[in-house]
Design an enzyme around this catalytic site. Structure first.
Site, PDB file in Angstrom:
ATOM      1  N   CYS A   1      66.594 -68.599  71.400  1.00 28.44           N
ATOM      2  CA  CYS A   1      66.677 -69.214  70.224  1.00 28.44           C
ATOM      3  C   CYS A   1      65.542 -70.250  70.042  1.00 28.44           C
ATOM      4  CB  CYS A   1      67.877 -69.784  69.684  1.00 28.44           C
ATOM      5  SG  CYS A   1      67.964 -70.558  68.140  1.00 28.44           S
TER       6      CYS A   1
ATOM      7  N   CYS B   1      73.496 -69.373  65.528  1.00 25.54           N
ATOM      8  CA  CYS B   1      73.158 -70.747  64.834  1.00 25.54           C
ATOM      9  C   CYS B   1      72.281 -70.538  63.761  1.00 25.54           C
ATOM     10  CB  CYS B   1      72.606 -71.766  65.986  1.00 25.54           C
ATOM     11  SG  CYS B   1      70.856 -71.739  66.092  1.00 25.54           S
TER      12      CYS B   1
ATOM     13  N   HIS C   1      56.687 -64.168  84.184  1.00 21.01           N
ATOM     14  CA  HIS C   1      56.598 -64.229  82.849  1.00 21.01           C
ATOM     15  C   HIS C   1      57.864 -64.003  82.116  1.00 21.01           C
ATOM     16  CE1 HIS C   1      52.020 -63.473  83.827  1.00 21.01           C
ATOM     17  NE2 HIS C   1      52.369 -64.678  83.790  1.00 21.01           N
TER      18      HIS C   1
ATOM     19  N   PRO D   1      43.210 -49.146  91.237  1.00 18.30           N
ATOM     20  CA  PRO D   1      42.134 -48.208  91.112  1.00 18.30           C
ATOM     21  C   PRO D   1      40.797 -48.787  90.662  1.00 18.30           C
ATOM     22  CG  PRO D   1      43.932 -47.254  89.720  1.00 18.30           C
ATOM     23  CD  PRO D   1      44.281 -48.832  90.398  1.00 18.30           C
TER      24      PRO D   1
HETATM   25  C1  BV8 Z   1      49.557 -71.484  81.285  1.00 14.45           C
HETATM   26  C2  BV8 Z   1      54.257 -62.033  79.051  1.00 14.45           C
HETATM   27  C3  BV8 Z   1      49.604 -73.907  81.218  1.00 14.45           C
HETATM   28  C4  BV8 Z   1      54.435 -61.662  77.603  1.00 14.45           C
HETATM   29  C5  BV8 Z   1      51.873 -62.675  79.563  1.00 14.45           C
HETATM   30  C6  BV8 Z   1      43.092 -71.211  77.058  1.00 14.45           C
HETATM   31  C7  BV8 Z   1      43.983 -71.615  76.109  1.00 14.45           C
HETATM   32  C8  BV8 Z   1      45.480 -71.662  76.618  1.00 14.45           C
HETATM   33  C9  BV8 Z   1      45.607 -71.198  78.004  1.00 14.45           C
HETATM   34  C10 BV8 Z   1      44.595 -70.702  78.680  1.00 14.45           C
HETATM   35  C11 BV8 Z   1      43.264 -70.563  78.224  1.00 14.45           C
HETATM   36  N1  BV8 Z   1      42.574 -70.291  79.144  1.00 14.45           N
HETATM   37  C12 BV8 Z   1      43.059 -69.855  80.248  1.00 14.45           C
HETATM   38  C13 BV8 Z   1      44.453 -70.145  80.174  1.00 14.45           C
HETATM   39  C14 BV8 Z   1      45.492 -70.008  80.864  1.00 14.45           C
HETATM   40  C15 BV8 Z   1      46.429 -68.559  80.321  1.00 14.45           C
HETATM   41  C16 BV8 Z   1      45.116 -67.636  80.906  1.00 14.45           C
HETATM   42  O1  BV8 Z   1      45.155 -67.288  82.209  1.00 14.45           O
HETATM   43  N2  BV8 Z   1      44.453 -66.625  80.315  1.00 14.45           N
HETATM   44  C17 BV8 Z   1      43.663 -65.751  80.754  1.00 14.45           C
HETATM   45  C18 BV8 Z   1      43.668 -64.341  79.539  1.00 14.45           C
HETATM   46  C19 BV8 Z   1      42.267 -66.279  80.926  1.00 14.45           C
HETATM   47  N3  BV8 Z   1      47.280 -68.654  81.078  1.00 14.45           N
HETATM   48  C20 BV8 Z   1      48.451 -69.107  80.201  1.00 14.45           C
HETATM   49  O2  BV8 Z   1      48.511 -69.378  79.048  1.00 14.45           O
HETATM   50  C21 BV8 Z   1      49.726 -69.078  81.110  1.00 14.45           C
HETATM   51  N4  BV8 Z   1      50.265 -70.502  80.783  1.00 14.45           N
HETATM   52  O3  BV8 Z   1      48.424 -71.516  81.809  1.00 14.45           O
HETATM   53  O4  BV8 Z   1      50.241 -72.550  81.077  1.00 14.45           O
HETATM   54  C22 BV8 Z   1      48.725 -73.972  79.994  1.00 14.45           C
HETATM   55  C23 BV8 Z   1      49.202 -74.343  79.006  1.00 14.45           C
HETATM   56  C24 BV8 Z   1      48.650 -74.730  77.915  1.00 14.45           C
HETATM   57  C25 BV8 Z   1      47.221 -74.742  77.821  1.00 14.45           C
HETATM   58  C26 BV8 Z   1      46.489 -74.332  78.953  1.00 14.45           C
HETATM   59  C27 BV8 Z   1      47.636 -73.987  80.260  1.00 14.45           C
HETATM   60  C28 BV8 Z   1      50.711 -68.049  80.522  1.00 14.45           C
HETATM   61  C29 BV8 Z   1      50.350 -66.747  80.874  1.00 14.45           C
HETATM   62  C30 BV8 Z   1      51.457 -65.652  80.784  1.00 14.45           C
HETATM   63  C31 BV8 Z   1      50.977 -64.833  79.514  1.00 14.45           C
HETATM   64  N5  BV8 Z   1      52.159 -63.814  79.293  1.00 14.45           N
HETATM   65  N6  BV8 Z   1      52.958 -61.593  79.715  1.00 14.45           N
HETATM   66  C32 BV8 Z   1      54.279 -60.240  77.313  1.00 14.45           C
HETATM   67  O5  BV8 Z   1      54.322 -59.294  78.380  1.00 14.45           O
HETATM   68  O6  BV8 Z   1      54.432 -59.864  76.178  1.00 14.45           O
HETATM   69  S1  BV8 Z   1      50.591 -62.116  80.414  1.00 14.45           S
HETATM   70  C33 BV8 Z   1      50.374 -60.621  80.425  1.00 14.45           C
HETATM   71  O7  BV8 Z   1      49.139 -60.435  80.944  1.00 14.45           O
HETATM   72  C34 BV8 Z   1      51.437 -59.646  81.362  1.00 14.45           C
HETATM   73  O8  BV8 Z   1      52.261 -60.687  81.931  1.00 14.45           O
HETATM   74  C35 BV8 Z   1      50.420 -59.124  82.390  1.00 14.45           C
HETATM   75  O9  BV8 Z   1      51.305 -59.051  83.586  1.00 14.45           O
HETATM   76  C36 BV8 Z   1      49.690 -60.281  82.415  1.00 14.45           C
HETATM   77  C37 BV8 Z   1      48.287 -59.798  83.437  1.00 14.45           C
HETATM   78  O10 BV8 Z   1      47.900 -58.598  83.229  1.00 14.45           O
HETATM   79  P1  BV8 Z   1      48.158 -57.616  84.303  1.00 14.45           P
HETATM   80  O11 BV8 Z   1      49.539 -57.388  84.783  1.00 14.45           O
HETATM   81  O12 BV8 Z   1      47.011 -57.737  85.502  1.00 14.45           O
HETATM   82  O13 BV8 Z   1      47.690 -56.157  83.519  1.00 14.45           O
HETATM   83  P2  BV8 Z   1      46.354 -55.414  83.027  1.00 14.45           P
HETATM   84  O14 BV8 Z   1      46.474 -54.548  82.026  1.00 14.45           O
HETATM   85  O15 BV8 Z   1      45.570 -56.923  83.023  1.00 14.45           O
HETATM   86  O16 BV8 Z   1      46.088 -54.822  84.567  1.00 14.45           O
HETATM   87  C38 BV8 Z   1      46.451 -53.630  85.119  1.00 14.45           C
HETATM   88  C39 BV8 Z   1      45.885 -53.488  85.975  1.00 14.45           C
HETATM   89  O17 BV8 Z   1      46.577 -52.404  86.583  1.00 14.45           O
HETATM   90  C40 BV8 Z   1      44.365 -52.777  85.890  1.00 14.45           C
HETATM   91  O18 BV8 Z   1      43.605 -53.732  86.948  1.00 14.45           O
HETATM   92  C41 BV8 Z   1      44.627 -51.588  86.123  1.00 14.45           C
HETATM   93  O19 BV8 Z   1      43.112 -51.050  86.696  1.00 14.45           O
HETATM   94  C42 BV8 Z   1      45.532 -51.406  87.289  1.00 14.45           C
HETATM   95  N7  BV8 Z   1      46.160 -50.170  87.112  1.00 14.45           N
HETATM   96  C43 BV8 Z   1      46.366 -49.291  86.030  1.00 14.45           C
HETATM   97  N8  BV8 Z   1      47.076 -48.334  86.514  1.00 14.45           N
HETATM   98  C44 BV8 Z   1      47.511 -48.419  87.778  1.00 14.45           C
HETATM   99  C45 BV8 Z   1      46.976 -49.697  88.112  1.00 14.45           C
HETATM  100  N9  BV8 Z   1      47.079 -50.251  89.501  1.00 14.45           N
HETATM  101  C46 BV8 Z   1      47.753 -49.592  90.268  1.00 14.45           C
HETATM  102  N10 BV8 Z   1      48.329 -48.109  89.948  1.00 14.45           N
HETATM  103  C47 BV8 Z   1      48.299 -47.709  88.778  1.00 14.45           C
HETATM  104  N11 BV8 Z   1      48.675 -46.273  88.334  1.00 14.45           N
HETATM  105 ZN    ZN Z   2      70.241 -70.967  68.025  1.00 12.09          ZN
END
Ligand code: BV8
Ligand code: ZN
Length: 254
Positions: free
Chosen positions: A129, A152, A121, A216
């Site tokens: 840009c 730019c 990601h 967890p």
């Molecule tokens: C794509 C960067 C093709 C930015 C991120 C409808 C319209 C459009 C798209 C979609 C749609 N429906 C589905 C999609 C696809 C969509 C998607 O999957 N949506 C989900 C929500 C349903 N995906 C996309 O859009 C991807 N692109 O598919 O392109 C496309 C194109 C057009 C149309 C359709 C498809 C792009 C996805 C990337 C988004 N960018 N981040 C930024 O960071 O600002 S995603 C963001 O969520 C982060 O990257 C993060 O990593 C990611 C996932 O979250 P997690 O990392 O799992 O974090 P989370 O908090 O959820 O969980 C943490 C876990 O850790 C928990 O389980 C917790 O219990 C645990 N935990 C807590 N403490 C600890 C621990 N574990 C261990 N130790 C601890 N101490």
């Molecule tokens: Zn530029």
């Protein structure tokens, strides 16, 4: 099954794991003080994902989005890799093939010394840009409100992949290859709901890898994992590394 039992499949899997792939999410950086997205105190509990991490959100509220990324960069500037990041970096240096595939944009795996890192990601420290698409790592000198400007004159955005945006082709290809060819796949700290990253553990399982989940909380992948460790990454990952080291050395002595 949580924690370790000395059952034969587990010991055998660790002993023969020469090619290891790891998927990490926000949870692996939680103990470095970075909020997760959906867990307790998750960033997005205050906002909806689409409002912030999407092009529509950015175009609608550029200043709010930049305030959010500047806040995250500020928190990140004080964050250090934790024992989970450190163990993965050390493990990579001892293992034949060891790839860290991360959804995180915080750069903490490289900061800990991991070399083979796939940033699915993007990276929050890079700006890109909207007009000329060039990457800018140096500090911007001009702003439009809170939005930094490129040399730019175009508006800059964080160099991360937003919802609805394609992942970098080479990154997703490398990640899928690692998931398809590894002996062991370890999924750490991800809620396993964001695609296509969330498909990787299942791809590994379907290709015969021994799969481990460190979280967890339960996730949609939990029911398929061979080994589950319901504990924080900072405790579980060093223990996983130690178990692998013990079993792989025992294998070398046989
Ligand atoms: C794509 C960067 C093709 C930015 C991120 C409808 C319209 C459009 C798209 C979609 C749609 N429906 C589905 C999609 C696809 C969509 C998607 O999957 N949506 C989900 C929500 C349903 N995906 C996309 O859009 C991807 N692109 O598919 O392109 C496309 C194109 C057009 C149309 C359709 C498809 C792009 C996805 C990337 C988004 N960018 N981040 C930024 O960071 O600002 S995603 C963001 O969520 C982060 O990257 C993060 O990593 C990611 C996932 O979250 P997690 O990392 O799992 O974090 P989370 O908090 O959820 O969980 C943490 C876990 O850790 C928990 O389980 C917790 O219990 C645990 N935990 C807590 N403490 C600890 C621990 N574990 C261990 N130790 C601890 N101490
Ligand atoms: Zn530029």
């Amino acid at each position: 099954m949580s924690g370790f039992t000395n059952d034969a499949p587990l010991v055998a899997a660790f002993a023969k794991a020469h090619r290891i792939a790891v998927l990490t999410g926000a949870g692996v950086s939680a103990e470095s003080g970075l909020s997760t997205f959906r867990g307790q105190g998750g960033i997005w509990q205050k906002f909806r994902a689409e409002e912030l991490a999407s092009m529509d959100g950015f175009l609608a509220n550029p200043d709010i989005v930049w305030e959010w990324y500047n806040y995250r960069r500020e928190v990140l500037s004080k964050a250090k890799p934790n024992p989970a990041h450190a163990a993965l970096a050390e493990w990579e240096s001892e293992c034949e093939e060891f790839t860290v595939i991360t959804q995180n944009v915080d750069g903490l795996h490289r900061a800990a010394g991991s070399m083979d890192v796939v940033e699915l990601h993007g990276n929050i420290t890079i700006n890109r840009c909207l007009s000329c698409d060039q990457e800018m790592r140096e500090q911007p000198t001009r702003w439009e409100g809170k939005v930094p400007l490129c040399s730019c004159g175009g508006r800059l955005r964080p160099g991360v992949v937003w919802f609805g945006e394609m992942l970098p082709e080479d990154a997703i290809m490398r990640a899928i290859h690692a998931a398809e060819t590894c002996d062991m796949f370890i999924s750490i700290g991800t809620s396993t709901v964001v695609y296509p990253a969330a498909s990787l553990p299942m791809i590994a399982a379907e290709h015969g890898a021994y799969t481990v989940e460190v979280n967890p909380d339960e996730t949609p992948f939990s029911r398929y994992a061979n080994l589950i460790m319901r504990e924080p990454a900072g405790e579980a990952v060093p223990r996983l590394h130690e178990l692998w080291r013990k079993e792989s050395m025992a294998r070398n002595e046989r």
